[in-house]
Design an enzyme around this catalytic site. Structure first.
Site, PDB file in Angstrom:
ATOM      1  N   ASP A  75      12.026 -20.444  -0.459  1.00  0.00           N
ATOM      2  CA  ASP A  75      11.568 -21.756  -0.891  1.00  0.00           C
ATOM      3  C   ASP A  75      11.803 -22.716   0.275  1.00  0.00           C
ATOM      4  O   ASP A  75      12.601 -22.445   1.184  1.00  0.00           O
ATOM      5  CB  ASP A  75      12.302 -22.207  -2.158  1.00  0.00           C
ATOM      6  CG  ASP A  75      11.462 -23.144  -3.009  1.00  0.00           C
ATOM      7  OD1 ASP A  75      10.552 -23.802  -2.451  1.00  0.00           O
ATOM      8  OD2 ASP A  75      11.683 -23.232  -4.220  1.00  0.00           O
ATOM      9  N   GLU A  95       7.952 -36.596 -14.401  1.00  0.00           N
ATOM     10  CA  GLU A  95       8.543 -35.272 -14.624  1.00  0.00           C
ATOM     11  C   GLU A  95       7.930 -34.332 -13.603  1.00  0.00           C
ATOM     12  O   GLU A  95       6.722 -34.236 -13.469  1.00  0.00           O
ATOM     13  CB  GLU A  95       8.323 -34.766 -16.059  1.00  0.00           C
ATOM     14  CG  GLU A  95       6.900 -34.504 -16.472  1.00  0.00           C
ATOM     15  CD  GLU A  95       6.812 -33.651 -17.727  1.00  0.00           C
ATOM     16  OE1 GLU A  95       7.792 -33.037 -18.167  1.00  0.00           O
ATOM     17  OE2 GLU A  95       5.687 -33.582 -18.279  1.00  0.00           O
TER      18      GLU A  95
END
Length: 893
Positions: A288, A636
């Site tokens: 990542d 979000e």
């Protein structure tokens, strides 16, 4: 030769010409020889020989590389190796729900909506469409010599983490809380993406984030999670195992967090034992982004002390590709200092180059099947139709008291109210592409009812302190005597030299898809400087911001308010300020672009406005109210700076609707008008008051660019809804364990012991389905398949889809799940039609997983339920348009 000729001008001119011709001949010959030698050298390398096995070609290429060159190819933005004819390649690309960040593309429903379809074949079709667009875009970029970020064929999709807690902001990217549903959707999307050619991958898909990863976002760089082996192998790994073994996914992305004390990108257990030894994974592992830096940076994992040690640890444990800046040049230092063997570098590079060869990047395009996909597939009508179909299939009818829905089309006036009624972002979710058109609920309802009066009002902000930002209008922007800002456009990314174009831009609201602002721009790099004044026509507190897909700066009264760093992510930055009407403020915006999706918008909102009164007036004037509430991907999502009541750095600290929206809903409902609540969000909402009071509730998720059309068809009965919840809707955050606790106790439908608001698998229809003639043997021998048949009849008056759900329960086992989904099928039934559905459940599916993480088959009773829902719920949590049949089966030796 007569020396006097040297003094003859005519002779000297002739001699000069001869010398010039000879020099030119030698110059061309030398350069031609050099070019021929280069070409010959390239084609002489074995790795250019397409008749050889890929393994042999890859080995030959790596053998030609120096250590410096090898290391350079293990970074996501790998540079060219000119002497070998290896072009630059950027490994970073996204297609979570359509090709993202690469200009115009079809935007499909967000991942959570894909899960809500419960339709595996449809998601395979979507994967095929997305990879068609991906291939077409890639070859167009290559033809223009563009090899930057978001232009390659290696996609960091899908996110198959388990949505174990509704507070997680990135849960919207997943397919829900169930390992089996996630694996079925994930496998089919991967297969659609990677294609079916025996020689060439269509694109590379990447299963992420491996493993045990689902928030919190704000502490993902420090957290160290623990689970039992039972939870690990029953919940967190099955979707990854299916992706590797069934879908043959060619890439896996390791997660930021630690698991059992080891960083996931440096975990022997995850990357070596499980992934490669147990599952025989043959692809490559990518970190990542900037996760390797977490190994050594202060206040993060701090496993080692230097970047070289971090790089060595990651590579030695199996992370082949670095999204970040840690490997290059630190890996070279690590090899020279004997922290890691060069053989490990070669192994990682072998995996990486195998992927590039399998994508056809070293072969003539004419030989690669996928290179022939025409560009006109991008944002084509066929893909638009598919996006709208998926949106329709994803929408869940949560409640429909007294058949409030569908609405009649003879309505003369309708109020469309709410912060998501006309929101573009609420269609898109995160990690999205750029659509041609935004078909919001407001737009689609207007289209559906051309003769009705549509009364629209915003009604409220999405949350307290989070107003909807809109483009700053031309009327308040001044450029001398003109309205707007002076735009200076440069053919570089540094605003250097004389601008190529100078013009007045009435507003700053640009999405440059196929056409760039400068003619014949050979690269994606350009910059713009906008200057002028902002002169508000009303006094008050304002939020002023800049949305940008690349990078830049905003100056207000010559003060730098913020600087967009080149962090590869689209973003919005803003500041709040009190302004007086008529008072001029100097504006300077410096924007630069570096990739294929250039966008820039100068936006604002007036704070603390009375949005409620106009909404109530709109409702009073209307026969029916459609309330479009929910959340927004602006608040979000992934590791955000957002700190609002109920929200925490991208996650949620509460799961109710924001207070602004609850107030709006209650006051509109009090008017006594028929009210339909439409939720647009990426995670479960505790809409308890609405469940008790509002007669009809629809869950639409972030439904893609045609989400409004899909919603309008359902509202007015042109489509019969059949989406099913892929997650549990809880009643309160108090029902949830600690967010950082990764134990599955009291989590998801499988282990939650409370009463959900709406259970996993819930969804209503405009028709009714009846199950009968359940055919299951009374006893089966362990290790045999459990074969099941059942008849399903549409007993209503309209055609519709049903999702047949098969659950098993080991009720005699104390630590077993309450029930487990082991089969499902979405079917279409005409009114009055009956179909027989068959399932064959393998021993692995009905086995228990013990505390050691091992499948165990025990004799005893196995409870089987088949129907359009989970059994055992009452009231609003029950699906009244379907039923369930239950039978106990005895397992014997």
């Amino acid at each position: 030769m007569n020396i006097s000729n040297y003094y003859n001008p005519q002779f000297l001119i002739k001699l000069s010409k001869i010398c010039l011709i000879i020099f030119a001949f030698f110059f061309v010959s030398c350069n031609k020889t050099k070019t021929d030698e280069q070409t010959t050298n390239f084609t002489a390398f074995k790795f250019y020989n397409t008749s050889l096995p890929i393994q042999e070609r890859v080995s030959d290429l790596i053998n030609q590389m120096t250590l410096t060159e090898k290391v350079s190819q293990m970074r996501y933005d790998a540079p060219a190796i000119s002497r070998l004819g290896v072009p630059a390649y950027n490994w970073w690309n996204e297609c979570l729900h359509g090709v993202a960040r690469a200009g115009e593309a079809t935007v499909f429903p967000q991942g959570i909506g894909m899960g809500a379809t419960w339709n595996t074949s449809l998601i395979f079709e979507m994967g095929t469409a997305v990879s068609d667009e991906a291939r077409a875009k890639h070859h167009k970029f290559i033809s223009e010599d563009k090899r930057g970020i978001y232009q390659g064929l290696t996609f960091w999709t899908p996110n198959i983490n388990i949505f174990r807690d509704p507070r997680w902001g990135r849960g919207q990217e997943t397919y829900g809380e169930d390992p089996y549903l996630t694996s079925r959707i994930g496998v089919n999307y991967i297969k659609g993406l990677q294609g079916d050619d025996s020689k060439y991958l269509k694109v590379v898909a990447t299963a992420k984030h491996f493993a045990v990863h689902s928030g919190p976002e704000k502490s993902r760089h420090q957290d160290n999670y623990q689970t039992s082996n039972k939870d690990l192998f029953e919940t967190y790994l099955p979707a990854f195992e299916a992706a590797v073994k069934e879908a043959k996914v060619h890439s896996v992305m390791c997660a930021y967090n630690r698991f059992r004390d080891q960083a996931c990108c440096g975990s022997n257990l995850l990357l070596q034992k499980i992934l490669r030894d147990d599952w025989s994974f043959e692809g490559y592992v990518v970190s990542d982004c900037w996760a390797i830096n977490d190994f050594w940076e202060p206040e993060k994992h701090e496993l080692v002390k230097t970047p070289a040690e971090a790089s060595a640890l990651a590579v030695s444990r199996g992370t082949d590709l670095n999204c970040g800046d840690c490997y290059d040049p630190n890996l070279k230092e690590a090899v020279l200092k004997k922290m890691v063997d060069e053989e490990k570098i070669d192994l990682a590079l072998t995996r990486l180059m195998t992927a590039r060869f399998k994508l056809g990047m070293f072969d003539p395009e004419k030989d690669v099947k996928w290179s022939k996909i025409p560009y006109n597939v991008v944002a084509s009508q066929k893909h638009y139709d598919l996006s709208e179909k998926i949106a329709k299939e994803s929408i869940v009818l949560l409640k429909n008291q007294n058949n409030t829905l569908p609405l009649g089309k003879n309505i003369k006036s309708i109020a469309v109210i709410g912060p998501n009624a006309n929101s573009k972002q609420a269609l898109l979710g995160n990690y999205h592409g750029t659509p041609k058109k935004y078909n919001t609920p407001l737009y689609a309802i207007k289209e559906k009812l051309p003769n009705a009066t549509i009364n629209y009002a915003l009604g409220s902000d999405i949350a307290i302190g989070w107003p909807m930002l809109n483009t700053i209008p031309s009327a308040v922007l001044k450029n001398g005597e003109k309205n707007g800002l002076k735009g200076e456009y440069f053919r570089n990314k540094n605003w250097e030299g004389i601008p190529e174009v100078i013009k007045n831009d009435t507003i700053v609201d640009f999405i440059w898809t196929l056409k760039r602002p400068l003619e014949n721009l050979k690269t994606d790099e350009f910059s713009v400087k906008w200057t002028g004044q902002l002169v508000p026509n009303e006094s008050g507190k304002y939020r002023i911001g800049l949305k940008a897909s690349s990078a830049g700066k905003l100056y207000f009264n010559n003060e730098l308010k913020f600087d967009f760093k080149d962090d590869h992510e689209p973003k919005t930055k803003y500041f709040d300020i009190a302004l007086k009407a008529g008072e001029a403020h100097d504006i300077r915006i410096e924007y630069y672009n570096y990739h294929s999706d250039p966008q820039a918008q100068f936006v604002w909102a007036k704070m603390d406005q009375d949005l409620l009164t106009p909404a109530l007036e709109a409702a009073k004037k209307s026969e029916v109210v459609v309330l479009c509430l929910g959340l927004s991907p602006d608040i979000e999502g992934e590791e955000m700076p957002v700190l609002l009541e109920g929200f925490d750095k991208g996650d949620r600290s509460d799961i109710t609707l924001p207070k602004t929206q609850i107030e709006l809903m209650k006051k509109v409902y009090a008017l006594g008008k028929p009210t339909i609540l439409v939720l647009m969000n990426g995670s479960a909402l505790a809409v308890n008051w609405a469940a008790d009071n509002v007669p009809a509730i629809i869950e639409a998720w972030y439904p893609g660019e045609f989400g409004g059309n899909a919603l309008a068809d359902i509202l007015f009965g042109d489509y019969n809804p059949a989406g099913r919840l892929p997650i549990t809707f809880y009643k309160s955050v108090k029902d949830l364990p600690d967010f950082k606790n990764y134990s599955m106790k009291n989590r998801t439908y499988k282990y939650f012991k409370g009463d959900p608001l709406f259970p996993f698998g819930h969804g209503l229809s405009y028709t009714n389905f009846t199950y009968s003639k359940l055919n299951i043997p009374d006893t089966i021998s362990i290790n045999n398949n459990l074969n099941i048949k059942v008849e399903v009849k549409n007993t209503g008056l309209v055609d519709g889809d049903e999702v047949v759900q098969l659950y098993i329960s080991h009720k005699q086992q104390e630590d077993a799940a309450i029930r487990t989904l082991v089969g499902f099928e979405r079917i279409h039934l005409k009114a009055g039609e009956t179909k027989t559905i068959s399932f064959s459940i393998s021993p692995k599916q009905y086995a228990l997983i013990n505390n050691e993480g091992v499948n165990v088959l025990n004799t005893g009773s196995l409870n089987v339920s088949v129907g359009g829902k989970q059994p055992g719920f009452k009231g609003v949590a029950d699906t009244t348009t379907s039923n369930v049949l239950i039978k106990d089966v005895t397992l014997i030796n």
